[in-house]
Design a protein around this motif. Structure first.
Motif, PDB file in Angstrom:
ATOM      1  N   LEU A 167      -1.389  -2.243  -6.511  1.00 19.02           N
ATOM      2  CA  LEU A 167      -1.823  -1.788  -7.837  1.00 19.02           C
ATOM      3  C   LEU A 167      -0.581  -1.295  -8.562  1.00 19.02           C
ATOM      4  CD1 LEU A 167      -5.113   0.305  -7.538  1.00 19.02           C
ATOM      5  CD2 LEU A 167      -4.783  -1.927  -8.578  1.00 19.02           C
ATOM      6  N   ILE A 178     -12.015   1.944  -8.798  1.00 24.98           N
ATOM      7  CA  ILE A 178     -11.606   0.612  -8.298  1.00 24.98           C
ATOM      8  C   ILE A 178     -11.337   0.681  -6.794  1.00 24.98           C
ATOM      9  CG2 ILE A 178      -9.647  -1.013  -8.292  1.00 24.98           C
ATOM     10  CD1 ILE A 178     -11.046  -1.581 -10.774  1.00 24.98           C
ATOM     11  N   PHE A 181     -13.849  -1.536  -4.494  1.00 24.69           N
ATOM     12  CA  PHE A 181     -13.371  -2.829  -4.006  1.00 24.69           C
ATOM     13  C   PHE A 181     -12.594  -2.760  -2.693  1.00 24.69           C
ATOM     14  CE2 PHE A 181     -13.851  -3.432  -8.621  1.00 24.69           C
ATOM     15  CZ  PHE A 181     -14.819  -4.432  -8.592  1.00 24.69           C
ATOM     16  N   LYS A 231      -9.811 -10.001  -3.765  1.00 26.41           N
ATOM     17  CA  LYS A 231      -9.744  -8.602  -4.205  1.00 26.41           C
ATOM     18  C   LYS A 231      -8.951  -8.467  -5.499  1.00 26.41           C
ATOM     19  CE  LYS A 231     -10.810  -6.324   0.094  1.00 26.41           C
ATOM     20  NZ  LYS A 231     -12.116  -5.796  -0.321  1.00 26.41           N
ATOM     21  N   VAL A 233     -10.617  -7.013  -8.962  1.00 26.64           N
ATOM     22  CA  VAL A 233     -10.045  -5.852  -9.653  1.00 26.64           C
ATOM     23  C   VAL A 233      -9.660  -6.217 -11.079  1.00 26.64           C
ATOM     24  CG1 VAL A 233      -8.062  -4.277  -9.714  1.00 26.64           C
ATOM     25  CG2 VAL A 233      -9.279  -4.669  -7.567  1.00 26.64           C
ATOM     26  N   CYS A 279      -3.152  -5.781 -10.907  1.00 28.72           N
ATOM     27  CA  CYS A 279      -3.292  -5.857  -9.466  1.00 28.72           C
ATOM     28  C   CYS A 279      -2.673  -7.185  -9.040  1.00 28.72           C
ATOM     29  CB  CYS A 279      -4.764  -5.786  -9.071  1.00 28.72           C
ATOM     30  SG  CYS A 279      -5.067  -5.746  -7.297  1.00 28.72           S
TER      31      CYS A 279
END
Length: 113
Positions: A39, A53, A57, A91, A95, A108
């Motif tokens: 991130l 988030i 996730f 993922k 995101v 991300c």
């Protein structure tokens, strides 16, 4: 590669009296490459949204999510998890889609471990 002797059905003797053996190579399966999901910090996405988030996730507890959010905020990025390529890719997509739906510029990404 590890080699193991393999007896042939009709072992024969050489002129020296030695028994002839065939050797069968044993292959080892490789583990698939793993990918880090990262991130990245920005000046607009609220900290609470980043925590959401991480909980939603990545299955983190509130305390874990808060800790990673602070790392992203202070250092500019943080590794959220390490996954196989397909899972990491999923993922990242989840995101990014969720952030866009909520009009946040959160980034991300993933990179090979």
């Amino acid at each position: 590669m590890i080699l193991q002797p393999l007896r042939m059905a009709d072992d024969t003797h050489d002129d020296d009296g030695d028994v002839g053996l065939a050797v069968k190579p044993r292959t080892r399966t490789k583990r698939p490459p793993m990918y880090k999901v990262l991130l990245l910090n920005d000046d607009y996405t609220p900290m609470e949204f980043v925590v959401l988030i991480l909980e939603r996730f990545f299955g983190l507890t509130h305390a874990q999510a808060f800790e990673i959010m602070l790392t992203v905020h202070k250092k500019g990025l943080a590794v959220v998890g390490v996954f196989s390529h397909e899972i990491a890719e999923t993922k990242v997509t989840q995101v990014m889609d969720f952030a866009r739906q909520h009009q946040h510029p959160l980034q991300c990404t993933m990179e090979k471990e």
